[in-house]
Design a protein around this motif. Structure first.
Motif, PDB file in Angstrom:
ATOM      1  N   UNK A  78       0.817  -1.208   0.000  1.00 38.01           N
ATOM      2  CA  UNK A  78       0.000   0.000   0.000  1.00 38.01           C
ATOM      3  C   UNK A  78       0.852   1.259   0.000  1.00 38.01           C
ATOM      4  N   UNK A  79       0.651   2.079  -1.017  1.00 37.98           N
ATOM      5  CA  UNK A  79       1.168   3.442  -1.036  1.00 37.98           C
ATOM      6  C   UNK A  79      -0.048   4.312  -1.339  1.00 37.98           C
ATOM      7  N   UNK A  80       0.145   5.612  -1.383  1.00 34.34           N
ATOM      8  CA  UNK A  80      -1.010   6.490  -1.577  1.00 34.34           C
ATOM      9  C   UNK A  80      -1.720   6.221  -2.899  1.00 34.34           C
ATOM     10  N   UNK A  81      -0.983   6.050  -3.969  1.00 34.59           N
ATOM     11  CA  UNK A  81      -1.603   5.846  -5.280  1.00 34.59           C
ATOM     12  C   UNK A  81      -2.410   4.548  -5.323  1.00 34.59           C
ATOM     13  N   UNK A  82      -1.845   3.486  -4.786  1.00 35.92           N
ATOM     14  CA  UNK A  82      -2.531   2.190  -4.788  1.00 35.92           C
ATOM     15  C   UNK A  82      -3.763   2.229  -3.890  1.00 35.92           C
ATOM     16  N   UNK A  83      -3.628   2.859  -2.723  1.00 37.69           N
ATOM     17  CA  UNK A  83      -4.768   2.987  -1.820  1.00 37.69           C
ATOM     18  C   UNK A  83      -5.887   3.784  -2.498  1.00 37.69           C
ATOM     19  N   UNK A  84      -5.528   4.851  -3.212  1.00 34.58           N
ATOM     20  CA  UNK A  84      -6.535   5.655  -3.927  1.00 34.58           C
ATOM     21  C   UNK A  84      -7.307   4.798  -4.929  1.00 34.58           C
ATOM     22  N   UNK A  85      -6.581   4.011  -5.708  1.00 37.95           N
ATOM     23  CA  UNK A  85      -7.230   3.128  -6.685  1.00 37.95           C
ATOM     24  C   UNK A  85      -8.158   2.144  -5.992  1.00 37.95           C
ATOM     25  N   UNK A  86      -7.658   1.548  -4.913  1.00 39.27           N
ATOM     26  CA  UNK A  86      -8.420   0.527  -4.209  1.00 39.27           C
ATOM     27  C   UNK A  86      -9.689   1.097  -3.580  1.00 39.27           C
ATOM     28  N   UNK A  87      -9.537   2.196  -2.849  1.00 39.15           N
ATOM     29  CA  UNK A  87     -10.686   2.726  -2.106  1.00 39.15           C
ATOM     30  C   UNK A  87     -11.749   3.292  -3.052  1.00 39.15           C
ATOM     31  N   UNK A  88     -11.352   3.642  -4.260  1.00 38.63           N
ATOM     32  CA  UNK A  88     -12.308   4.136  -5.262  1.00 38.63           C
ATOM     33  C   UNK A  88     -13.235   3.017  -5.718  1.00 38.63           C
ATOM     34  N   UNK A  89     -12.692   1.805  -5.852  1.00 39.59           N
ATOM     35  CA  UNK A  89     -13.484   0.656  -6.293  1.00 39.59           C
ATOM     36  C   UNK A  89     -12.743  -0.627  -5.893  1.00 39.59           C
ATOM     37  N   UNK A  90     -12.910  -1.058  -4.634  1.00 42.71           N
ATOM     38  CA  UNK A  90     -12.134  -2.203  -4.138  1.00 42.71           C
ATOM     39  C   UNK A  90     -12.234  -3.462  -4.995  1.00 42.71           C
ATOM     40  N   UNK A  91     -13.421  -3.788  -5.461  1.00 44.69           N
ATOM     41  CA  UNK A  91     -13.593  -5.027  -6.227  1.00 44.69           C
ATOM     42  C   UNK A  91     -12.958  -4.950  -7.614  1.00 44.69           C
ATOM     43  N   UNK A  92     -12.796  -3.745  -8.154  1.00 42.15           N
ATOM     44  CA  UNK A  92     -12.124  -3.592  -9.447  1.00 42.15           C
ATOM     45  C   UNK A  92     -10.616  -3.730  -9.269  1.00 42.15           C
ATOM     46  N   UNK A  93     -10.088  -3.184  -8.179  1.00 39.65           N
ATOM     47  CA  UNK A  93      -8.641  -3.231  -7.944  1.00 39.65           C
ATOM     48  C   UNK A  93      -8.200  -4.628  -7.533  1.00 39.65           C
ATOM     49  N   UNK A  94      -8.989  -5.278  -6.661  1.00 44.54           N
ATOM     50  CA  UNK A  94      -8.659  -6.629  -6.189  1.00 44.54           C
ATOM     51  C   UNK A  94      -9.905  -7.507  -6.344  1.00 44.54           C
ATOM     52  N   UNK A  95     -10.119  -8.028  -7.556  1.00 42.22           N
ATOM     53  CA  UNK A  95     -11.263  -8.916  -7.757  1.00 42.22           C
ATOM     54  C   UNK A  95     -11.180 -10.101  -6.787  1.00 42.22           C
ATOM     55  N   UNK A  96     -12.281 -10.350  -6.103  1.00 39.60           N
ATOM     56  CA  UNK A  96     -12.298 -11.437  -5.131  1.00 39.60           C
ATOM     57  C   UNK A  96     -12.071 -10.975  -3.701  1.00 39.60           C
ATOM     58  N   UNK A  97     -11.862  -9.674  -3.493  1.00 40.80           N
ATOM     59  CA  UNK A  97     -11.699  -9.160  -2.133  1.00 40.80           C
ATOM     60  C   UNK A  97     -12.979  -9.381  -1.331  1.00 40.80           C
ATOM     61  N   UNK A  98     -12.832  -9.527  -0.030  1.00 40.37           N
ATOM     62  CA  UNK A  98     -13.999  -9.669   0.841  1.00 40.37           C
ATOM     63  C   UNK A  98     -14.619  -8.317   1.171  1.00 40.37           C
ATOM     64  N   UNK A  99     -13.912  -7.247   0.856  1.00 38.53           N
ATOM     65  CA  UNK A  99     -14.395  -5.912   1.216  1.00 38.53           C
ATOM     66  C   UNK A  99     -15.642  -5.572   0.420  1.00 38.53           C
ATOM     67  N   UNK A 100     -16.736  -5.392   1.150  1.00 38.16           N
ATOM     68  CA  UNK A 100     -18.005  -5.033   0.520  1.00 38.16           C
ATOM     69  C   UNK A 100     -18.246  -3.537   0.747  1.00 38.16           C
ATOM     70  N   UNK A 101     -17.654  -2.754  -0.107  1.00 36.35           N
ATOM     71  CA  UNK A 101     -17.762  -1.300  -0.034  1.00 36.35           C
ATOM     72  C   UNK A 101     -17.814  -0.796  -1.471  1.00 36.35           C
ATOM     73  N   UNK A 102     -18.797   0.030  -1.761  1.00 36.26           N
ATOM     74  CA  UNK A 102     -18.998   0.509  -3.133  1.00 36.26           C
ATOM     75  C   UNK A 102     -17.851   1.384  -3.616  1.00 36.26           C
ATOM     76  N   UNK A 103     -17.186   2.053  -2.704  1.00 40.41           N
ATOM     77  CA  UNK A 103     -16.041   2.872  -3.075  1.00 40.41           C
ATOM     78  C   UNK A 103     -16.214   4.332  -2.712  1.00 40.41           C
ATOM     79  N   UNK A 104     -15.087   4.992  -2.557  1.00 42.50           N
ATOM     80  CA  UNK A 104     -15.043   6.420  -2.243  1.00 42.50           C
ATOM     81  C   UNK A 104     -14.568   7.131  -3.502  1.00 42.50           C
ATOM     82  N   UNK A 105     -15.463   7.862  -4.140  1.00 40.06           N
ATOM     83  CA  UNK A 105     -15.167   8.493  -5.423  1.00 40.06           C
ATOM     84  C   UNK A 105     -14.610   9.905  -5.279  1.00 40.06           C
ATOM     85  N   UNK A 106     -14.866  10.563  -4.169  1.00 40.55           N
ATOM     86  CA  UNK A 106     -14.461  11.958  -3.952  1.00 40.55           C
ATOM     87  C   UNK A 106     -12.964  12.034  -3.656  1.00 40.55           C
TER      88      UNK A 106
END
Length: 127
Positions: A78-106
């Motif tokens: 995890x660095x800032x850029x990777x975290x940004x990608x992940x938190x925007x759309x967790x399932x797109x960044x890591x398909x199969x993640x258990x995290x059920x969160x739609x994402x933070x777009x702002x």
């Protein structure tokens, strides 16, 4: 002359994109995350893993948390850029993640959240 105008336009455009990180505002953003994650010296793994020291940490590495294979095998540190990608759309960044969160777009809220999380070292102590 054209080059000077171009550089000036780039400077103005870049200034509009730059946003300061605000840890206090990030704490408010983290209120949503608290449903699943904890930070601080007394933090424990709950629905999601502890987020202490997340920036610079290898994904899937918090002791005692049962990660998905997708997360453990993602190869992410995890660095800032990777975290940004992940938190925007967790399932797109890591398909199969258990995290059920739609994402933070702002983007500003994401910057603020990162500032808040960066305050905590791996032991949950504020830096």
């Amino acid at each position: 002359m054209r080059g000077v105008v171009f550089v000036a336009l780039l400077a103005v455009a870049g200034a509009g994109e730059a946003s300061a990180q605000d840890a206090a505002a990030g704490e408010k953003v983290f209120a949503v995350c608290k449903a699943c994650h904890q930070v601080g010296e007394t933090a424990k793994n709950v629905v999601g893993p502890v987020l202490n020291g997340i920036i610079g940490r290898k994904a899937g590495s918090v002791p005692g948390y049962s990660y998905s294979a997708a997360n453990k095998d993602s190869g992410i540190t995890w660095d800032e850029a990777t975290f940004r990608e992940y938190i925007k759309d967790p399932k797109a960044k890591v398909p199969g993640t258990k995290m059920v969160y739609a994402g933070l777009k702002d983007e500003q809220k994401t910057s603020d959240l990162i500032a808040f999380l960066k305050q905590y070292d791996a032991d949950g102590k504020k830096k």
